[in-house]
Write an enzyme that holds these catalytic residues in place. Structure first.
Site, PDB file in Angstrom:
ATOM      1  CG  HIS A 261     -17.871  -5.125  -6.562  1.00 29.33           C
ATOM      2  ND1 HIS A 261     -18.263  -3.990  -7.231  1.00 29.33           N
ATOM      3  CD2 HIS A 261     -18.212  -6.162  -7.350  1.00 29.33           C
ATOM      4  CE1 HIS A 261     -18.822  -4.334  -8.374  1.00 29.33           C
ATOM      5  NE2 HIS A 261     -18.809  -5.645  -8.474  1.00 29.33           N
TER       6      HIS A 261
ATOM      7  NE  ARG B  26     -15.959   1.852 -15.218  1.00 31.98           N
ATOM      8  CZ  ARG B  26     -16.712   2.940 -15.032  1.00 31.98           C
ATOM      9  NH1 ARG B  26     -16.169   4.135 -14.974  1.00 31.98           N
ATOM     10  NH2 ARG B  26     -18.009   2.820 -14.893  1.00 31.98           N
TER      11      ARG B  26
HETATM   12 ZN    ZN Z   1     -19.268  -6.699 -10.184  1.00 30.39          ZN
END
Ligand code: ZN
Length: 310
Positions: free
Chosen positions: A97, A192
């Site tokens: 993140h 991702r």
């Molecule tokens: Zn996470």
């Protein structure tokens, strides 16, 4: 205000989810691959409603905007925290993140995502992914480009009751066989990095290699957690972490404890057992907010709670 805001969770089916949110928590779930319970959330992708009292039927996002005094009239433009219970039957993708500033440049107004995990239950040989083994950015880049995932990804064993802080830029993944409670910034931005080459409806899920490389911390460093506690015959308070985004504690009630809600707001999730808060019955799977000015409150019974505030 002396009114407890009980929150109605929202459920999300995921390719990696299972059915333990029904079998262990007694929730009505949408499928046998339900991965996430958004337990206390005001995020537009899942804005929980209040179950009781004067604000019954209103969403938490609506309350934040229109009844700001309930939360101490804070300056953030949205509820700062999001509480989830995650049931990972299979491995989640390896992800990372951004921090607040990268998140804001990626999606205007978005928060970054610092999150932390309290392991509710896991299989005996369960593991999670936290961090990576690249010594520097060049090595990180070449390991990613050459898809040397096994060499890159750092896994570690876990057990029930473990607690982990995942700071922005930390490569991480929940692996199959794990249930956990996640306290996080109110953000849904995930990059991702690797998805085990799996297919979802016949196609691989989107990867964000460039964004991941932009934000991954190199070399990896484990984040410190607290763990200090006070205990007596009536209960225990375990300080899991305090950082700039949240404080998270576990509270175990053995008989009765009197505590003080002197923060702007306090999120509470019952993760085990049952009892009462100020004469109102609560049990495993209940989530509620004590608003600004709530003051002293009594917890009775035999139960374990996760508490967070900012
Ligand atoms: Zn996470």
């Amino acid at each position: 205000m002396k009114e407890i805001l009980f929150v109605e969770p929202i459920f999300k089916s995921m390719i990696w989810g299972g059915d333990r949110l029904r079998t262990e928590f007694d929730y009505t779930i949408p499928s046998d691959h339900t991965g996430e319970c958004w337990a206390i959330s005001a995020h537009p992708n899942g804005d929980c409603t209040i179950k009781n009292g004067s604000y019954k039927g209103k969403s938490l996002g609506w309350l934040w905007t229109n009844e700001g005094q309930l939360f101490g009239n804070r300056s953030e433009n949205k509820y700062p925290l999001l509480i989830k219970i995650i049931d990972a039957k299979k491995d989640l993708s390896i992800q990372v993140h951004p921090d607040d500033s990268y998140a804001d440049s990626y999606e205007a107004g978005a928060f970054g995502k610092t999150e932390c995990w309290y392991i509710l239950d896991c299989e005996e040989d369960a593991e999670i992914v936290i961090g990576h083994n690249a010594k520097n950015r060049d090595e990180l880049r070449s390991m990613i480009e050459q898809e040397r995932w096994r060499e890159l990804i750092r896994t570690r064993p876990i057990k029930k009751g473990d607690f982990f802080q995942i700071t922005p830029g930390t490569v991480h993944a929940i692996k199959g066989g794990t249930m956990l409670l996640e306290t996080q910034q109110n953000s849904d931005i995930t990059f991702r990095l690797y998805d085990y080459d799996r297919l979802d409806k016949g196609k691989p899920r989107l990867l964000h290699i460039k964004e991941s490389m932009d934000v991954i911390n190199c070399p990896h460093k484990d984040a410190a957690v607290d763990g200090s506690s006070i205990e007596n015959s009536s209960g225990a308070i375990i300080n899991l972490i305090t950082d700039k985004h949240y404080t998270v504690q576990r509270i175990n009630i053995y008989t009765e404890m009197i505590l003080d809600q002197d923060k702007d707001f306090m999120n509470i999730s019952v993760i085990e057992g049952e009892g009462e808060i100020d004469e109102t019955k609560i049990s495993k799977g209940d989530h509620f907010i004590l608003p600004y000015g709530y003051g002293r409150f009594a917890l009775k019974g035999k139960m374990s709670l996760i508490v967070s505030y900012k």
